[in-house]
Design an enzyme around this catalytic site. Structure first.
Site, short mmCIF file in Angstrom:
data_model
loop_
_atom_site.label_atom_id
_atom_site.label_comp_id
_atom_site.label_asym_id
_atom_site.label_seq_id
_atom_site.Cartn_x
_atom_site.Cartn_y
_atom_site.Cartn_z
N SER A 150 0.84 -1.19 0.00
CA SER A 150 0.00 0.00 0.00
C SER A 150 0.87 1.24 0.00
O SER A 150 2.08 1.17 0.19
CB SER A 150 -0.89 0.01 1.25
OG SER A 150 -0.11 0.33 2.38
N LYS A 151 0.22 2.37 -0.23
CA LYS A 151 0.93 3.64 -0.24
C LYS A 151 1.62 3.86 1.10
O LYS A 151 2.71 4.42 1.16
CB LYS A 151 -0.07 4.75 -0.53
CG LYS A 151 0.56 6.12 -0.51
CD LYS A 151 -0.31 7.14 -1.14
CE LYS A 151 -0.14 8.52 -0.50
NZ LYS A 151 1.18 8.81 0.03
N ARG A 152 0.96 3.40 2.17
CA ARG A 152 1.54 3.60 3.50
C ARG A 152 2.89 2.90 3.67
O ARG A 152 3.76 3.37 4.38
CB ARG A 152 0.56 3.16 4.59
CG ARG A 152 0.14 4.36 5.44
CD ARG A 152 -0.95 3.98 6.42
NE ARG A 152 -2.13 3.47 5.72
CZ ARG A 152 -2.90 2.49 6.20
NH1 ARG A 152 -2.61 1.91 7.34
NH2 ARG A 152 -3.98 2.10 5.53
#
Ligand code: GLU
Length: 505
Positions: free
Chosen positions: A262-264
């Site tokens: 994910s972007k995180r």
């Protein structure tokens, strides 16, 4: 079917910046098309107006251009099967929705969101399907007149697919084999909404793949759950004979391997998950991109190509032509591919070494300019040749090579403590005199003269050379000393020696 010309498509929805996983999907489609001398179509799936994000379509196209993933048909290019933007194909979908209704493969439903909500509260795990549809308000449960009257009086409705229960649906997947799902677990998905006169993803996707003569659907694993419905839609239309082959690519996993990337993860570990920098049009938040971080497009391509596929030999570095030759969907893994971003950095390092010094120098020039340095091209090329093996990114060349362009303003404290001796200042002034006598300032001549001087004076070579480096570079790093001074020239070298002697004493 095998004689059909290979036609594949990349069909992103413009709901935000293209994720790096989407780039891999585009790449695999591209490799497959090129290998088979087929067509590669770019289709924009923008029927979900609620999720439309301005700038996303332009972003997708710019990203793929940067990476040299080229289409030969579709949005921005044109072709015989356009338009290629789904929002421009409303009339086509309407026609095909009617075909399904006429053949009783779909039906009209009037249930409001509130009514559906109430049903969900009433029945555990409610699913709109063969077991429940007769309890609902639709053209199967209601008299024809009433349905007609409701439509005529302007009531909003949706069209749902009528899924026959208890039937094994086979998805023939080139990576996963025969995937079987019982139709009873599927719900009567909405295919069309009268409110915006637009189809949903499923209907538009199938109609377009059919009309655009798509032969292979290569896409991310997240679409595998939709595939049985898609197979049923092909059948409902009577298009089984030209149903494309499916290939659902493995998920990209977090670098640690547990769960979806994910972007995180990118924020947490410091790597981009988008090809280009993206500014969120609503929040103004900026997400980093591979391009702006300093990756070469070839390195990103090579890195992505091997996330879920391997060429079957131990080769890591592959040119795009080699990838096209070797690519094989049946060699793609079923299980997720760990996003080993450090490997991405490694690839960038490799590609920087592969590129000519001239090319890297051209990329380094803007970095120099941003530091106020205006250097002749020839010098930059030479410096790049001496320092590029030390960097993973072009930007890092500044740290590795700035001393070639600007004299040190200060001297690294640690190095000074360790390397600048009692007599260093005196020795450096002597060295300046010695260098001043040299006419041919080539590295070999310099080296010979300096070594002779050290021997004659019985100085300690290490001490002299360490102090020399500190005086010229400002710290203890850099390539071969006499290469540095050769590039700097006699005058500049002597100036630096004198300054260090004065400042460091
Ligand atoms: N519009 C879908 C997406 O955003 C396309 C999925 C497919 O390739 O069928 O990925």
């Amino acid at each position: 079917m095998s004689e059909r010309k290979v036609r594949v498509r990349f069909a992103p929805s413009p709901t935000g910046p293209l994720h790096i996983g989407g780039v891999r999907t585009a790449l695999y489609n591209y490799l497959f098309a090129r290998q088979h001398g087929g067509d590669f179509i770019l289709r924009i799936e923008d029927t979900d107006s609620g999720r439309f994000v301005p700038g996303a379509e332009e972003y997708i196209i710019e990203s793929l251009n940067w990476l040299n993933i080229h289409f030969n048909e579709g949005v921005g290019i044109g072709g015989e099967h356009g338009p290629y933007k789904q929002s421009e194909r409303r009339e086509i979908y309407k026609k095909y929705v009617q075909v399904l209704l006429d053949n009783e493969k779909a039906y009209i439903a009037f249930d409001t969101p509130q009514e559906l909500e109430a049903k969900r509260a009433e029945i555990n795990n409610f699913q709109y399907d063969a077991s429940t549809r007769m309890q609902m308000r639709n053209s199967l449960s209601m008299p024809t007149d009433e349905v007609k009257a409701l439509i005529e009086s302007g009531h909003q409705y949706v069209v749902r697919i009528k899924i026959e229960p208890n039937e094994d649906v086979h998805v023939n997947d080139l990576i996963r084999g025969d995937v079987v799902i019982n139709s009873s677990v599927l719900d009567d998905k909405v295919l069309y909404k009268s409110a915006d006169e637009l189809p949903t993803y499923h209907l538009a996707n199938i109609v377009d793949d059919h009309l655009m003569l798509v032969t292979h659907v290569i896409r991310g694993e997240e679409w595998l759950p939709s595939a049985p419905l898609h197979v049923l839609l092909y059948r409902a239309f009577g298009w089984e004979d030209t149903m494309p082959a499916f290939a659902h690519l493995p998920l990209l996993l977090k670098p640690e391997g547990n769960g979806k990337l994910s972007k995180r993860d990118g924020d947490r570990l410091g790597f981009p998950v988008f090809p280009l920098q993206w500014t969120d049009p609503n929040t103004g938040n900026i997400s980093s991109g591979y391009r702006e971080t300093g990756y070469l497009p070839e390195a990103v391509i090579n890195f992505l190509a091997l996330l879920g596929w391997n060429p079957g030999n131990d080769q890591d570095i592959l040119s795009i032509e080699e990838m096209i030759k070797l690519f094989d969907l049946t060699r793609c893994s079923k299980s997720g591919a760990k996003f080993d971003y450090k490997k991405g950095v490694w690839f960038n390092h490799q590609y920087i070494q592969q590129k000519s010094n001239e090319d890297i120098a051209a990329m380094f020039q803007p970095v120099l300019k941003s530091h106020g340095v205006d250097a002749p091209a020839e010098k930059v090329v030479t410096v790049v040749g001496l320092t590029k093996e030390r960097v993973n990114f072009v930007q890092e060349l500044w740290d590795a090579a700035s001393f070639f362009f600007v004299a040190p303003e200060s001297y690294d404290e640690k190095t000074t403590k360790k390397r600048w001796k009692e007599d260093s200042a005196k020795c450096m002034l002597e060295l300046a005199e010695v260098l001043n006598t040299i006419d041919d300032f080539s590295p070999t001549t310099q080296e010979k003269v300096v070594m002779d001087w050290i021997a004659e004076k019985e100085y300690h070579t290490g001490n002299i050379m360490n102090a020399f480096r500190l005086a010229v570079v400002g710290e203890g790093k850099g390539p071969h000393m006499f290469d540095i001074t050769w590039i700097l020239g006699k005058e500049e070298t002597i100036t630096r020696l004198k300054r260090a002697a004065e400042v460091l004493k």
